[in-house]
Design an enzyme around this catalytic site. Sequence first.
Site, PDB file in Angstrom:
ATOM      1  CB  THR A 165       9.162   0.408  11.384  1.00 55.76           C
ATOM      2  OG1 THR A 165       7.767   0.325  11.606  1.00 55.76           O
ATOM      3  CG2 THR A 165       9.655  -1.020  11.162  1.00 55.76           C
ATOM      4  CG  ASP A 166       5.223   1.799  14.926  1.00 56.65           C
ATOM      5  OD1 ASP A 166       5.321   1.323  13.771  1.00 56.65           O
ATOM      6  OD2 ASP A 166       4.283   2.533  15.285  1.00 56.65           O
ATOM      7  CD  GLU A 167       4.533  -1.334  10.036  1.00 57.15           C
ATOM      8  OE1 GLU A 167       4.359  -2.426   9.510  1.00 57.15           O
ATOM      9  OE2 GLU A 167       4.317  -0.247   9.475  1.00 57.15           O
ATOM     10  CE1 TYR A 189       9.408  -2.015   6.240  1.00 61.15           C
ATOM     11  CE2 TYR A 189       7.520  -1.848   7.726  1.00 61.15           C
ATOM     12  CZ  TYR A 189       8.692  -1.313   7.206  1.00 61.15           C
ATOM     13  OH  TYR A 189       9.147  -0.093   7.643  1.00 61.15           O
ATOM     14  CE  LYS A 232      13.278  -0.934   8.839  1.00 60.61           C
ATOM     15  NZ  LYS A 232      14.267  -0.096   8.103  1.00 60.61           N
TER      16      LYS A 232
HETATM   17  P1  NAD Z   1      10.495   4.619   0.861  1.00 58.88           P
HETATM   18  O1  NAD Z   1      10.047   3.296   0.327  1.00 58.88           O
HETATM   19  O2  NAD Z   1       9.756   5.846   0.489  1.00 58.88           O
HETATM   20  O3  NAD Z   1      12.026   4.859   0.453  1.00 58.88           O
HETATM   21  C1  NAD Z   1      12.988   3.864   0.488  1.00 58.88           C
HETATM   22  C2  NAD Z   1      14.180   4.320  -0.343  1.00 58.88           C
HETATM   23  O4  NAD Z   1      15.184   3.288  -0.279  1.00 58.88           O
HETATM   24  C3  NAD Z   1      13.842   4.533  -1.817  1.00 58.88           C
HETATM   25  O5  NAD Z   1      14.403   5.746  -2.268  1.00 58.88           O
HETATM   26  C4  NAD Z   1      14.509   3.345  -2.523  1.00 58.88           C
HETATM   27  O6  NAD Z   1      14.946   3.642  -3.828  1.00 58.88           O
HETATM   28  C5  NAD Z   1      15.695   3.067  -1.587  1.00 58.88           C
HETATM   29  N1  NAD Z   1      16.147   1.672  -1.678  1.00 58.88           N
HETATM   30  C6  NAD Z   1      15.373   0.558  -1.645  1.00 58.88           C
HETATM   31  N2  NAD Z   1      16.157  -0.526  -1.782  1.00 58.88           N
HETATM   32  C7  NAD Z   1      17.435  -0.086  -1.896  1.00 58.88           C
HETATM   33  C8  NAD Z   1      18.698  -0.736  -2.049  1.00 58.88           C
HETATM   34  N3  NAD Z   1      18.783  -2.066  -2.136  1.00 58.88           N
HETATM   35  N4  NAD Z   1      19.808   0.029  -2.097  1.00 58.88           N
HETATM   36  C9  NAD Z   1      19.734   1.379  -2.018  1.00 58.88           C
HETATM   37  N5  NAD Z   1      18.572   2.039  -1.897  1.00 58.88           N
HETATM   38  C10 NAD Z   1      17.439   1.321  -1.832  1.00 58.88           C
HETATM   39  O7  NAD Z   1      10.556   4.414   2.429  1.00 58.88           O
HETATM   40  P2  NAD Z   1      10.302   5.462   3.616  1.00 58.88           P
HETATM   41  O8  NAD Z   1       8.874   5.448   3.972  1.00 58.88           O
HETATM   42  O9  NAD Z   1      10.989   6.738   3.297  1.00 58.88           O
HETATM   43  O10 NAD Z   1      11.087   4.731   4.794  1.00 58.88           O
HETATM   44  C11 NAD Z   1      12.475   4.974   5.017  1.00 58.88           C
HETATM   45  C12 NAD Z   1      12.939   4.151   6.198  1.00 58.88           C
HETATM   46  O11 NAD Z   1      12.175   4.492   7.351  1.00 58.88           O
HETATM   47  C13 NAD Z   1      12.756   2.640   6.008  1.00 58.88           C
HETATM   48  O12 NAD Z   1      13.868   1.999   6.565  1.00 58.88           O
HETATM   49  C14 NAD Z   1      11.487   2.323   6.772  1.00 58.88           C
HETATM   50  O13 NAD Z   1      11.518   0.996   7.259  1.00 58.88           O
HETATM   51  C15 NAD Z   1      11.564   3.330   7.907  1.00 58.88           C
HETATM   52  N6  NAD Z   1      10.276   3.768   8.481  1.00 58.88           N
HETATM   53  C16 NAD Z   1       9.273   4.214   7.665  1.00 58.88           C
HETATM   54  C17 NAD Z   1       8.084   4.653   8.234  1.00 58.88           C
HETATM   55  C18 NAD Z   1       6.957   5.211   7.383  1.00 58.88           C
HETATM   56  O14 NAD Z   1       5.876   5.482   7.912  1.00 58.88           O
HETATM   57  N7  NAD Z   1       7.138   5.429   6.101  1.00 58.88           N
HETATM   58  C19 NAD Z   1       7.916   4.633   9.623  1.00 58.88           C
HETATM   59  C20 NAD Z   1       8.970   4.156  10.420  1.00 58.88           C
HETATM   60  C21 NAD Z   1      10.147   3.742   9.829  1.00 58.88           C
HETATM   61  P1  TYD Z   2       0.089   1.893   5.218  1.00 60.48           P
HETATM   62  O1  TYD Z   2       0.117   3.319   4.781  1.00 60.48           O
HETATM   63  O2  TYD Z   2       0.328   0.831   4.204  1.00 60.48           O
HETATM   64  O3  TYD Z   2       1.085   1.763   6.450  1.00 60.48           O
HETATM   65  P2  TYD Z   2       1.352   0.512   7.473  1.00 60.48           P
HETATM   66  O4  TYD Z   2       0.718  -0.703   6.938  1.00 60.48           O
HETATM   67  O5  TYD Z   2       2.846   0.420   7.440  1.00 60.48           O
HETATM   68  O6  TYD Z   2       0.785   0.950   8.790  1.00 60.48           O
HETATM   69  O7  TYD Z   2      -1.352   1.607   5.859  1.00 60.48           O
HETATM   70  C1  TYD Z   2      -1.842   2.345   6.958  1.00 60.48           C
HETATM   71  C2  TYD Z   2      -3.137   1.711   7.397  1.00 60.48           C
HETATM   72  O8  TYD Z   2      -4.114   1.872   6.357  1.00 60.48           O
HETATM   73  C3  TYD Z   2      -3.040   0.213   7.633  1.00 60.48           C
HETATM   74  O9  TYD Z   2      -3.864  -0.146   8.731  1.00 60.48           O
HETATM   75  C4  TYD Z   2      -3.586  -0.405   6.361  1.00 60.48           C
HETATM   76  C5  TYD Z   2      -4.614   0.624   5.904  1.00 60.48           C
HETATM   77  N1  TYD Z   2      -4.807   0.718   4.428  1.00 60.48           N
HETATM   78  C6  TYD Z   2      -6.084   0.640   3.876  1.00 60.48           C
HETATM   79  O10 TYD Z   2      -7.103   0.462   4.605  1.00 60.48           O
HETATM   80  N2  TYD Z   2      -6.214   0.761   2.526  1.00 60.48           N
HETATM   81  C7  TYD Z   2      -5.150   0.942   1.701  1.00 60.48           C
HETATM   82  O11 TYD Z   2      -5.330   1.019   0.465  1.00 60.48           O
HETATM   83  C8  TYD Z   2      -3.838   1.044   2.292  1.00 60.48           C
HETATM   84  C9  TYD Z   2      -2.623   1.258   1.433  1.00 60.48           C
HETATM   85  C10 TYD Z   2      -3.726   0.940   3.665  1.00 60.48           C
END
Ligand code: NAD
Ligand code: TYD
Length: 380
Positions: free
Chosen positions: A137-139, A186, A190
Amino acid sequence: MDFRRNILITGGAGFIGSHVVRLFVNKYPDYHIICLDKLTYAGNLANLKDIEDVPNYTFIKADICDYETIQSLMQQYNIDGIIHLAAESHVDRSIKDPFTFARTNVMGTLSLLQAAKLYWESQPERYDGKLFYHISTDEVYGALELSHPEGIEPPFTTTASSGEHHLAYGTDFFYETTKYNPHSPYSASKASSDHFVRAFHDTYGMPTIVTNCSNNYGPYQFPEKLIPLFINNIRRRKPLPVYGKGENVRDWLYVVDHARAIDIIFHKGEPAETYNIGGFNEWKNIDLIKVMIKTVDRLLGNPEGYSDELVTYVTDRAGHDLRYAIDSTKLKNELGWEPSLQFEEGIEKTVRWYLDNQEWLDNIISGDYERYYDDMYKNR
Ligand code: NAD
Ligand code: TYD
């Protein structure tokens, strides 16, 4: 059946993982796609319903921290590529329960790395033709400032290193060379997993790639994240909890574009490299929320402004990162990837999807999750 490649995709039943699994299963019928997922609260096999009977797809319910099981799966399926998405992914949950994040994101990644190392090193060709691709992630880069050239109101037009113009809320961006500076449990977990992946390359010569992507949105996202949560709450006429003043900025990318990038990088990326993936699409939370309210109201046939009253400012998230903004010029210049969707089109598609798939939403929010959410919201 003999497959050309055997690819393990972890976290495949989650939001982004399900899009990656779907793309690989459909696009590469000569690859065996082994989707491994623990099915935590965030994992959902309904996300993969449309491909569950496709012959090159296998689902395995397992925990990435279960080292013995991962070791035997590597062998059983003769895995030659890993795309690792399994993780705990929600910042708010990490603030409440950091141990679960360290366990899955750090120890789970290490367990996968070590199992891959032992299996690949046991084969005559060792690391030839192998890849461990870690999705991050970019975080991990921390937070950027809100800033603007003198006399110009943000968002202002800026020029990326690719030479293209984009709207931005600050003069600085995350590059592949930006120093890690995570703030939340988080992002710290990561960052730690990214370091382990690079250490396995540097120490053992394992071919690894790490990509750092901005906020994704689109179908099948668990409705605790901003976009699906707000669509769902508007539909149910529940309050829309805006953290702080809604001034935080995120860079949003349509999830299918992320999956496309993963496909390109998996096949053409250089081992040991890092690629940033982002949409050059910065939005202040409150502006994004206004677009969502307008879109949902229009599609539900409500009068304009009908759901504005649901906006509720609540206590800010602890350590809330102010701005994320990715520069993905390297990926564009070296591998030719660009986002395919404009944000307006992406958000319209996304809102429509959630409204057309209310049963998917209702199945998730019934029971435990609804209680968890209401409890958390009460404490804000
Ligand atoms: P998500 O929470 O929707 O999905 C995560 C999946 O991992 C789920 O299906 C869960 O059951 C599985 N999981 C969790 N713990 C596990 C374990 N111990 N063993 C096996 N499976 C397990 O997450 P997402 O948003 O789809 O993100 C997927 C990946 O991309 C993550 O690594 C996250 O850090 C990264 N990512 C997400 C975003 C975003 O905006 N959502 C952006 C950048 C990177
Ligand atoms: P989120 O979807 O949790 O992603 P991330 O924290 O990984 O960027 O949140 C996106 C943005 O929205 C973040 O600045 C937090 C804000 N946010 C709210 O203001 N209210 C909410 O209920 C949630 C879940 C997020």
